[in-house]
Design a protein around this motif. Structure first.
Motif, PDB file in Angstrom:
ATOM      1  N   HIS A 189      40.309  64.128  25.716  1.00  0.00           N
ATOM      2  CA  HIS A 189      40.318  64.379  24.711  1.00  0.00           C
ATOM      3  C   HIS A 189      39.030  64.719  23.806  1.00  0.00           C
ATOM      4  O   HIS A 189      38.508  65.404  24.404  1.00  0.00           O
ATOM      5  N   CYS A 224      40.378  61.440  17.921  1.00  0.00           N
ATOM      6  CA  CYS A 224      40.197  62.079  19.205  1.00  0.00           C
ATOM      7  C   CYS A 224      41.124  63.027  17.965  1.00  0.00           C
ATOM      8  O   CYS A 224      41.891  63.489  18.149  1.00  0.00           O
ATOM      9  N   GLU A 226      41.478  65.747  20.367  1.00  0.00           N
ATOM     10  CA  GLU A 226      42.131  67.162  21.780  1.00  0.00           C
ATOM     11  C   GLU A 226      43.832  66.100  21.991  1.00  0.00           C
ATOM     12  O   GLU A 226      43.448  64.915  22.196  1.00  0.00           O
ATOM     13  N   TYR A 227      44.610  66.719  21.902  1.00  0.00           N
ATOM     14  CA  TYR A 227      45.749  66.593  22.151  1.00  0.00           C
ATOM     15  C   TYR A 227      46.210  65.794  23.578  1.00  0.00           C
ATOM     16  O   TYR A 227      45.409  66.607  24.256  1.00  0.00           O
ATOM     17  N   CYS A 228      46.201  64.464  23.325  1.00  0.00           N
ATOM     18  CA  CYS A 228      45.916  64.081  24.688  1.00  0.00           C
ATOM     19  C   CYS A 228      46.950  62.616  25.598  1.00  0.00           C
ATOM     20  O   CYS A 228      47.032  61.418  26.118  1.00  0.00           O
ATOM     21  N   HIS A 232      47.741  59.518  21.193  1.00  0.00           N
ATOM     22  CA  HIS A 232      46.410  60.392  20.702  1.00  0.00           C
ATOM     23  C   HIS A 232      46.277  60.547  19.272  1.00  0.00           C
ATOM     24  O   HIS A 232      45.286  59.713  19.184  1.00  0.00           O
ATOM     25  N   MET A 235      44.395  57.120  18.598  1.00  0.00           N
ATOM     26  CA  MET A 235      42.664  56.803  19.675  1.00  0.00           C
ATOM     27  C   MET A 235      41.574  57.638  18.691  1.00  0.00           C
ATOM     28  O   MET A 235      40.823  57.902  18.723  1.00  0.00           O
TER      29      MET A 235
HETATM   30 CU1  CUA Z   1      42.439  61.142  23.021  1.00  0.00          CU
HETATM   31 CU2  CUA Z   1      43.513  62.749  22.338  1.00  0.00          CU
END
Ligand code: CUA
Ligand code: HEA
Ligand code: HEA
Ligand SMILES: [Cu+2]
Lengths: 359, 579, 230
Positions: A189, A224, A226-228, A232, A235
């Motif tokens: 993240h 957030c 960073e792709y998660c 995503h 977040m």
């Molecule tokens: Cu956690 Cu994107």
């Protein structure tokens, strides 16, 4: 084709109305910045940390340089395009093939400017690298798909993020350095507060740190970056900056999980629902999230991997303490964390009362 | 004739009676599928890359539509409402809604992966590179014609794996395949990885083939400094392809093993290092961005020189800066990881080297503009695209400088600013140059001429649509709009709306382009008598052969005694040209 | 790749004996063709080296993270077997070189003999590897989640499964190269048997030779790094 879809009236209407809803919830969440910002999309981002101004200055410097060079290049190009446009088929063209002096200049000048930019950016970057020793310690944990924030100096206080609810993800005092020590329990993240111009990846299996000092009281968006995975974009949360003297009290209040007198058990449950971050995964409006919605949950026949059960006190209790004893079918992707030791019976009872109200 | 370069093109066309062109030299489907003729392979690459460009683009249009509204339900609503428009009853909205996040993620991943691995990397080298390199060098073919055919089929195989991926549950990792998400998500990652792995080999083989061709197949008299700049750029590209792609291959291999056997190299839970993957990935993927742009640079050099009938300005500088870029590009990968938790020192070094790349690029841009000086500029479609390139690429490149600046990138990383940056350099750079190149060499490749009027309208739509789509994404990014978000803060709606509308205009422009190009191929549009060898008055060897070229490219062995930008209109020659 | 020296035209002229029978139409001189083939081979070798370098990098990172674990784990690799294989490969490189020399002087029987020897050594190498692998598998010293050496009474501190992951990836990829080597060596042998090589044309032998030396070289690095960590 697509355009025709756009025109489809019922779509447009629905979209507009839902957008409206989103906007409202957002506003009471203090997520949208003050009106003059929403009015014009071109307005600039608030500078709410000690880093913000430095970063923006470099940014502006590069903007000016770029505009200068862009205008220069395009200007010259435009002029040539007009001056030397082909007027006759046998128009003569110049025979120059190069010009050492010129070529040296347009390699050297950019080179020098670039070094200036580099050094400037690098100096600011190093400022962000070393946190002051007296910084307030905050622990951030990223999970698919919500954040939990703990304050080592205030045991028991835990804040969680949630999209569609005014939960405050993080509280920090104004004018005091704050250091975040961050880790993730699943995938990458990245903790990003645009108004502070800070961002740092949150990596499983190790701790990354980041620090800042807020300079403005108010609420600022947190994303957030960073792709998660699926949620995503859910977040996200709010960082609330308070006057230092209010900070401790506010934090204590946010962490307090006691039923006030006059507060019904259900209302208390509702508070736990948002404070303890159930809302990160459970909606109350029927829309599916990471976990099953609580709307109409009570008394319903739930099919789990262990067969069907009726949702009653014991089942809810079990779901909170050993969530994975029975996994609701269709929700075996992300596991629900156990709240054993975090929620006492009184809390669970309150939650149950609250769930009952969600017809 | 073909021997005498400095002589004008027009008057030796008839000294040879026309032979059948490579298009009709041999007939039948097999004569195409198993051809070793670099020209036919070039056309086949052209067709396939444009096809995938279409697919990737349509995916983009779809998720741009999702981004019309802040909440992520638009595609779901459309999917659900689709039946009603077809006269049926509405589909299951809730089911669609539950999927809409995944749908969006799959769409942008497919978009990114297809555009990078199937479109932009093979596009220019595969199509124009294959078609032009031997012609420009005065060779009969590339050094290893069979290897060339093999590369094409390897490419096709890789493409099939991607297509399979789409039907086997799609891919939702983002084109960057970051671990640990890529080793844990449920989608068809392995087949996609394997596809990219295979495509890597196609790219390696092509690069190898071109390197050898340039070293060994140059016609007598074709010294390094008499090579058209397009060949130089292809050469620099080939070096990167050959040296960087193997690392990608091994990286993807490791990730496949990681995912299937859980060997734990990238898995923090097993003591592995998740950030290691990023280093591996960018060690390839940054040089890869110059694999994408260098051929574009080459095209622009040719277009600008030919359409202003002016000797290119600073030949040596342009040629060598390509090589410089190729070399430096290997040591800047860390600029994608400033906030990933790599050491500050690493960040500083990478930032510095990143700026070092900007200088050779600046040299090129300035030299192109200087070439226009005292030229004889004609604004036909290829030239319009070349000028458009200078506009859009400069913006893309300059914004790269923002991202290379440490403190600024901390703020801009993974926001729409980055998205805008790389579209300005990839779409606004490579693809614009590519389309320009297609128009420039279209008559040579097909023997047909497209409708100039429609072409100009197309170019205008593309220019407007493109800038409308991406320019305000810089602003959005600076205000903190993160990328890969399918729902977003309502604050950004106006900008996203503008972006989406722009993308529809862009779509329209490209559809028009595709349409008139295809139409020019229709029998009815065959020109009365064959087009001249050199419709634009280009002076490099490819304009010296018949249009379209014969199977073995040249009548006899071409000899070169001057450089490729020696146009008759240039003052000193004092020669006048009549067409 | 080597096959690209043949005429790209599907049908080859019967006269396989005539001087430049193997010159493709698009080259001007046999020299140009040979030069192209050889240069191409060198470029190809460069890609191979870079491919392995990725794995070497992974190795060094693992070693940097867990120096003690790597030390402990490498003790369980069979130094003798590794040493033998090293000798085998080096000798095979020698015989390969002899084969090339023989081709240059047009001594067909010698080409065939030395190629056969080289192939034989390659097989020896694979057999030894086979025994090494089976041993590792029995002791449960396997990559990642398959690692269960502790159940076989081998206790290695840290994360040995990563070391063995690297071990199997590196030696595995190298092994595949040896197998491919056997393939192309056989192919060249068959062509040599037809007496197709002589002073005027021996590029395939030469290129396969280069490839084989690379396979050898990679092992020369693998052996000390994996078996003789210090
Ligand atoms: Cu956690 Cu994107
Ligand atoms: C065609 C592909 C291409 C090209 C050519 C470039 C060119 C450059 N790129 Fe870009 N880049 C990408 C494709 C490309 N990039 C992609 C795909 C990503 C994102 C990947 C992902 O995360 O998905 C990316 C991301 C990216 C990042 C990481 C951002 C982040 O994720 O945080 C950075 C950071 O340094 C960067 C920098 C640069 C620089 C400095 C250049 C330089 O080469 C630019 C040089 C050009 C100029 C400078 C302009 C011309 C010169 C002048 C007009 C003269 C005047 C100039 C000066 C005075 C400076 N790029
Ligand atoms: C070559 C590279 C390339 C190209 C050309 C494009 C083209 C486009 N891209 Fe994309 N894009 C990427 C590479 C590219 N992109 C990458 C690598 C990412 C990152 C993915 C990730 O995050 O993992 C990305 C991500 C990305 C995003 C961010 C998504 C997110 O982060 O949430 C967006 C959003 O607007 C976007 C939009 C577009 C649009 C509107 C186009 C338009 O320009 C498309 C226009 C094209 C068409 C509409 C097709 C029409 C074509 C024809 C009709 C045939 C043409 C024929 C001839 C010309 C002869 N792209
Ligand atoms: Cu880069």
């Amino acid at each position: 084709m697509i355009l025709s879809m756009l025109m489809a009236p019922e779509q447009a209407a629905k979209a507009a109305e839902t957008a409206q809803k989103a906007a409202e919830t957002a506003t009471e969440a203090g997520k949208t910045p003050p009106p003059w910002e929403t009015l014009t999309p071109w307005s600039t981002l608030p500078q709410a940390s000690t880093f913000a101004e430095g970063t923006d200055n470099v940014y502006l410097f590069i903007v000016v340089l770029s505009v200068f060079f862009f205008v220069l290049i395009m200007g010259v190009q435009g002029y040539f395009m007009w001056k030397y446009r082909r007027l006759s088929e046998d128009q003569k063209t110049s025979s120059i093939t190069h010009n050492g002096k010129l070529e040296f200049l347009w390699s050297a000048i950019p080179a020098v400017l670039l070094v200036v930019i580099f050094v400037w950016g690098e100096v600011d970057f190093l400022k962000q690298a070393v946190p002051p020793s007296d910084a307030i310690q905050v622990r951030v944990t990223g999970r698919q798909w919500y954040w939990t924030v703990d304050y080592p100096d205030h045991p028991g206080v835990q804040l969680t993020s949630s999209v569609d609810d005014s939960t405050v993800t993080m509280m920090v005092p104004k004018g005091r350095p704050v250091q975040l020590t961050m880790t993730s329990e699943d995938v990458l993240h990245s903790f990003y507060i645009p108004a502070f111009r800070v961002k740092r990846d949150v990596v499983p299996g190790r701790y990354t740190t980041m620090w800042f000092e807020a300079t403005q009281v108010g609420e600022f968006n947190m994303y957030c970056a960073e792709y998660c995975g699926d949620q995503h974009s859910a977040m996200v949360g709010v960082v609330k900056v308070l006057e230092p003297e209010l900070f401790d009290a506010a934090l204590a209040e946010a962490g307090r999980l006691e039923q006030d007198e006059g507060e019904s058990l259900a209302d208390f449950g509702k508070r736990i629902y948002s404070r303890r971050g159930c809302n990160a995964c459970h909606s109350i409006d029927g829309s599916p999230k990471t976990g099953p919605t609580w709307k109409g949950l009570w008394g319903k026949q739930e099919t789990t991997d262990k067969g069907t059960v009726t949702v009653d006190d014991n089942y809810v209790r079990e779901s909170v303490l050993e969530p994975n004893a029975q996994i609701v079918s269709g929700f075996n992707g992300v596991k629900m964390p156990s709240y054993k030791g975090q929620l006492e019976d009184k809390h669970i009872t309150a939650l149950i009362e609250y769930i009952k109200t969600l017809k | 004739m073909a021997d005498d370069k400095s002589k004008n093109d027009a008057d030796h066309a008839e000294t040879h009676e026309r032979e059948p062109s490579y298009l009709v030299a041999t007939k039948g489907l097999k004569s195409w599928l198993f051809t070793v003729d670099h020209k036919r392979l070039g056309l086949m690459y052209l067709g396939s890359t444009l096809l995938f460009f279409f697919i990737g683009g349509v995916a983009a249009i779809m998720f741009r539509t999702e981004l019309l509204t802040p909440q992520g339900d638009y595609i779901a609503q459309m999917l659900a409402a689709l039946p009603t428009w077809l006269g049926g009853t509405a589909g299951d909205l809730d089911a669609a809604l539950a999927q809409s996040a995944t749908t969006y993620n799959k769409l942008f991943t497919v978009h990114g992966a297809v555009m990078v691995f199937l479109v932009i990397i093979p596009s220019v080298p595969g199509s124009l590179g294959n078609f032009l390199l031997p012609l420009m060098l005065g060779a009969k073919d590339v050094a290893f014609p069979r290897l060339n055919l093999l590369s094409f089929w390897v490419y096709t195989l890789g493409a099939l794996f991607f297509i399979y991926t789409l039907f086997a549950g799609g891919l939702d990792t983002g084109w960057t395949f970051y671990t640990p998400y890529s080793s844990s998500t449920g989608t068809a990652v392995v087949s996609a990885l394997f596809g990219a792995f295979i495509l890597g080999f196609s790219s390696i083989l092509t690069g190898l083939n071109f390197m050898v061709t340039i070293h060994k197949m140059r016609a007598p008299g074709m010294t390094w400094n008499r090579m058209p700049l397009f060949c130089w750029s292809i050469y620099a590209t080939a070096v990167i392809q050959v040296l960087a792609t193997p690392v990608l291959a091994i990286t993807l291999l490791l990730l496949m093993i990681e995912r299937t056997l859980h060997i734990g190299i990238f898995d923090p839970a097993m003591g592995g290092d998740p950030v290691l993957f990023q280093h591996f990935f960018w060690f390839y993927s940054h040089p890869a961005v110059y694999i994408m742009i260098l051929p574009g640079f080459g095209i622009i050099s040719e277009l600008i020189a030919v359409h202003s009938r002016k000797h290119i300005f600073g030949y040596k500088a342009i040629a060598l800066s390509s090589v410089a870029i190729a070399i430096i590009s290997f040591v800047v990968w860390g600029h994608h990881m400033f906030v990933s938790g790599q050491s500050e020192l690493a960040g500083i070094v990478f930032s510095f080297l990143t700026f070092a790349v900007a200088v050779p690029t600046a040299i090129k841009v300035f030299s192109w503009v200087a070439t226009l000086y005292k030229g004889s500029i004609e604004f036909n479609t290829p030239m319009l695209y070349a000028l458009m390139f200078l506009f859009t690429f400069s913006i893309g490149g300059l914004t790269g400088v923002f991202l290379g600046t440490l403190s600024v990138d901390v703020h801009l990383h993974d926001t729409y600013f980055v998205v805008a940056h790389f579209h300005y350099v990839m779409m606004g750079g490579t693809i614009i140059a590519f389309i320009g190149g297609i128009h420039h060499w279209w008559p040579k490749m097909t023997g047909r001429m497209y409708n100039e009027g429609q072409a100009k309208i197309g170019a205008l739509l593309v220019f407007i649509g493109f800038n409308m789509t991406f320019f305000n994404q810089f602003v959005m990014g600076q205000q903190g709009m993160p990328r890969r978000y399918y729902t977003y803060n309502p604050q950004f709606q106006q900008q996203h709306l503008l972006s989406s509308i722009g993308s529809y205009i862009l779509f329209a422009g490209l559809l028009l382009t595709a349409w008139y190009l295809l139409r020019s191929l229709a029998k009815s549009n065959a020109p009365k008598e064959p087009l001249p060898d050199s419709p634009w008055g280009g002076a490099s060897l490819e304009w010296d052969t018949q249009t379209p070229p014969i199977e073995h490219n040249f009548h006899g062995q071409p000899r070169v005694d001057t450089d490729p930008y020696n146009f008759p209109q240039i003052d000193r020659t004092g020669e006048v040209d009549h067409h | 790749m080597s096959s690209d020296h043949d005429s790209p035209k599907a049908h080859r002229p019967e006269g396989a004996q005539e001087p430049h029978a193997f010159m493709a139409h698009h080259f001007n001189t046999p020299g140009q063709q040979a030069g192209a083939a050889k240069f191409g081979m060198w470029v190809f070798l460069a890609t191979e080296i870079l491919m392995f370098s990725g794995l070497f990098l992974a190795y060094f990172i693992v070693r940097m993270h867990y120096p003690d674990m790597v030390l402990a784990a490498h003790e369980h690799l069979n130094k003798v077997a590794g040493g033998v294989n090293t000798v085998v490969l080096i000798t095979s490189s020698l015989t390969m070189a002899l084969a090339v020399r023989a081709a240059q002087v047009g001594n067909t029987p010698a080409i065939k003999r030395n190629l056969l020897l080289t192939i034989a050594f390659a097989f020896v190498f694979m057999v030894v590897k086979y025994f090494e692998y089976t041993a590792k598998i029995e002791h449960g010293m396997l990559p990642g989640k398959f690692y269960n050496a502790h159940e076989h009474g081998y206790l290695i501190e840290g994360h040995p499964h990563i070391f063995f992951a690297v071990y199997f990836c590196m030696t595995g990829l190298h092994g595949i190269h040896v197998l491919i080597g056997i393939g192309v060596l056989t192919w060249v042998y068959l062509r040599a048997a037809k007496g197709q090589f002589g002073p005027s044309y021996y590029t395939p032998v030469e290129n396969v030779g280069l490839y084989w030396h690379l396979v050898d070289l990679v092992w020369i690095f693998l052996f000390p790094l994996l078996y003789l960590v210090r």
